[in-house]
Motif scaffolding. Structure first.
Motif, mmCIF file in Angstrom:
data_model
loop_
_atom_site.group_PDB
_atom_site.id
_atom_site.type_symbol
_atom_site.label_atom_id
_atom_site.label_comp_id
_atom_site.label_asym_id
_atom_site.label_seq_id
_atom_site.Cartn_x
_atom_site.Cartn_y
_atom_site.Cartn_z
ATOM 1 N N ASP A 187 27.652 -2.317 -8.067
ATOM 2 C CA ASP A 187 29.098 -2.105 -7.975
ATOM 3 C C ASP A 187 29.490 -0.636 -8.155
ATOM 4 O OD1 ASP A 187 29.642 -4.829 -7.594
ATOM 5 O OD2 ASP A 187 29.623 -5.197 -9.767
ATOM 6 N N LEU A 188 28.501 0.206 -8.463
ATOM 7 C CA LEU A 188 28.813 1.599 -8.781
ATOM 8 C C LEU A 188 28.030 2.549 -7.877
ATOM 9 C CD1 LEU A 188 30.341 3.432 -10.839
ATOM 10 C CD2 LEU A 188 28.211 3.486 -12.167
ATOM 11 N N THR A 189 28.728 3.508 -7.286
ATOM 12 C CA THR A 189 28.072 4.538 -6.471
ATOM 13 C C THR A 189 28.500 5.922 -6.948
ATOM 14 O OG1 THR A 189 29.851 4.479 -4.814
ATOM 15 C CG2 THR A 189 27.925 3.082 -4.411
ATOM 16 N N LEU A 190 27.611 6.891 -6.752
ATOM 17 C CA LEU A 190 27.909 8.286 -7.080
ATOM 18 C C LEU A 190 28.286 9.014 -5.802
ATOM 19 C CD1 LEU A 190 25.864 7.338 -9.392
ATOM 20 C CD2 LEU A 190 25.372 9.776 -9.660
ATOM 21 N N LYS A 191 29.341 9.817 -5.880
ATOM 22 C CA LYS A 191 29.755 10.603 -4.728
ATOM 23 C C LYS A 191 29.700 12.088 -5.081
ATOM 24 C CE LYS A 191 33.354 11.202 -1.237
ATOM 25 N NZ LYS A 191 34.648 10.707 -0.717
ATOM 26 N N TYR A 192 28.878 12.819 -4.339
ATOM 27 C CA TYR A 192 28.761 14.265 -4.504
ATOM 28 C C TYR A 192 29.560 14.937 -3.386
ATOM 29 C CZ TYR A 192 24.738 13.457 -7.617
ATOM 30 O OH TYR A 192 23.917 13.055 -8.644
ATOM 31 N N LYS A 193 30.404 15.884 -3.761
ATOM 32 C CA LYS A 193 31.171 16.609 -2.751
ATOM 33 C C LYS A 193 31.242 18.087 -3.135
ATOM 34 C CE LYS A 193 35.490 16.618 -0.122
ATOM 35 N NZ LYS A 193 36.792 15.939 0.095
ATOM 36 N N ALA A 194 30.846 18.946 -2.192
ATOM 37 C CA ALA A 194 30.868 20.382 -2.443
ATOM 38 C C ALA A 194 32.310 20.860 -2.607
ATOM 39 C CB ALA A 194 30.182 21.125 -1.310
ATOM 40 N N LYS A 195 32.555 21.606 -3.684
ATOM 41 C CA LYS A 195 33.887 22.181 -3.892
ATOM 42 C C LYS A 195 33.855 23.705 -3.788
ATOM 43 C CE LYS A 195 33.588 22.274 -8.979
ATOM 44 N NZ LYS A 195 34.271 21.841 -10.223
#
Length: 222
Positions: free
Chosen positions: A178-186
Motif C-alpha cells: 500500500d506504500l510507494t516511495l516517490k523520488y523527484k528532482a528539485k
C-alpha cells in the motif's frame, strides 16, 4: 573529383562522431531529490526512520549518494576507477566508514521489460521522458533527463544498465504493497569541477571492518 567526394564523406562522419561524443558526455554535478510517500499515511515510528531527501553527486570517476533521514545520514561513494565502495554512516551518535571492494556489475536484466513512452514533462528545468520498467506484477514509472547522461553511476540508482540517462522522477515499491516511495528532482546543478574532498572519508569518521560494523549495529558478533 572522386577523392574530394570521399574526403567530404570522411569529414562528415568525423564531425557526426564528434558531435555524438559531445552530446553524450556524462553529467558532472549535483541532483537533489525530495522523497515523498504515496498510498497511505506514515505511522509516527515510520516518520522517524524513513528518508526525506537524497542527493547524488557526480564527479569524474566517482559518484556519491547521500540519503537524509530523521535518524541521521547515510552516504555511499562509488569509486569507479578503483572499483571500491565506501559507506559513511552518521547514526545514533556513531560516525563510521566501511570500505568494501565493488564486485557488483550492472547487467541487462532480461526479466525486466522496459518501455519508452512519448510522454514528456519538465522537471527541475530539464526535459524528461517517460519510461516504464516492469517485472511480473511490479511496475516502476520513471522520467529521465533527455540531455543528462550517466557514466557508471547507474548502480546507485539500482536500475537496469539500459538506463543511460539520469532519472529525475521515479516511484519505488516497498514491502508494504500500500506504500510507494516517490523520488523527484528539485534541484539540478551542473558543475565544471567537483572537489575531490567530496569523495573522501571525513577525518571525524572511524574506519571499521565488516565484523566491527556488524557488532556496532547489531548485525552479528557476540
Amino acid at each position: 573529383m572522386r577523392k574530394i567526394a570521399t574526403a567530404a564523406v570522411v569529414l562528415m562522419i568525423m564531425v557526426a562522431s564528434s558531435l555524438t561524443t559531445i552530446a553524450q558526455k556524462p553529467f558532472k554535478g549535483k541532483v537533489v531529490y525530495e522523497i515523498k510517500y504515496e498510498g497511505r499515511e506514515l505511522t509516527p515510528n515510520e516518520k522517524m526512520q524513513m528518508p526525506t531527501q537524497m542527493t547524488m553527486l557526480f564527479g569524474d570517476d566517482k559518484v556519491k549518494q547521500e540519503t537524509e533521514t530523521p535518524m541521521g545520514n547515510v552516504v555511499v561513494i562509488e569509486d569507479l576507477a578503483n572499483k571500491k565502495t565506501t559507506m559513511l554512516l552518521d547514526l545514533m551518535g556513531n560516525k563510521v566508514a566501511l570500505v568494501q571492494p565493488d564486485t557488483v556489475k550492472m547487467k541487462e536484466n532480461k526479466n525486466l521489460k522496459i518501455e519508452e513512452k512519448d510522454e514528456t514533462k519538465t522537471i527541475a528545468g530539464y526535459k524528461a521522458k517517460k519510461m516504464v520498467i516492469s517485472k511480473g506484477d511490479t511496475t516502476i514509472e520513471l522520467y529521465y533527463a533527455v540531455d543528462l547522461y550517466l557514466a557508471d553511476g547507474n548502480k546507485l540508482y539500482g536500475f537496469d544498465k539500459r538506463l543511460k540517462n539520469i532519472p529525475l522522477e521515479y516511484t519505488l515499491p516497498t514491502q508494504d504493497e500500500d506504500l510507494t516511495l516517490k523520488y523527484k528532482a528539485k534541484e539540478v546543478t551542473p558543475m565544471k569541477k567537483v572537489k575531490k574532498k567530496e569523495f573522501k572519508i571525513p577525518p571525524d569518521y572511524q574506519q571499521v571492518t565488516m565484523e566491527e560494523f556488524k557488532k556496532m549495529f547489531g548485525g552479528g558478533g557476540q
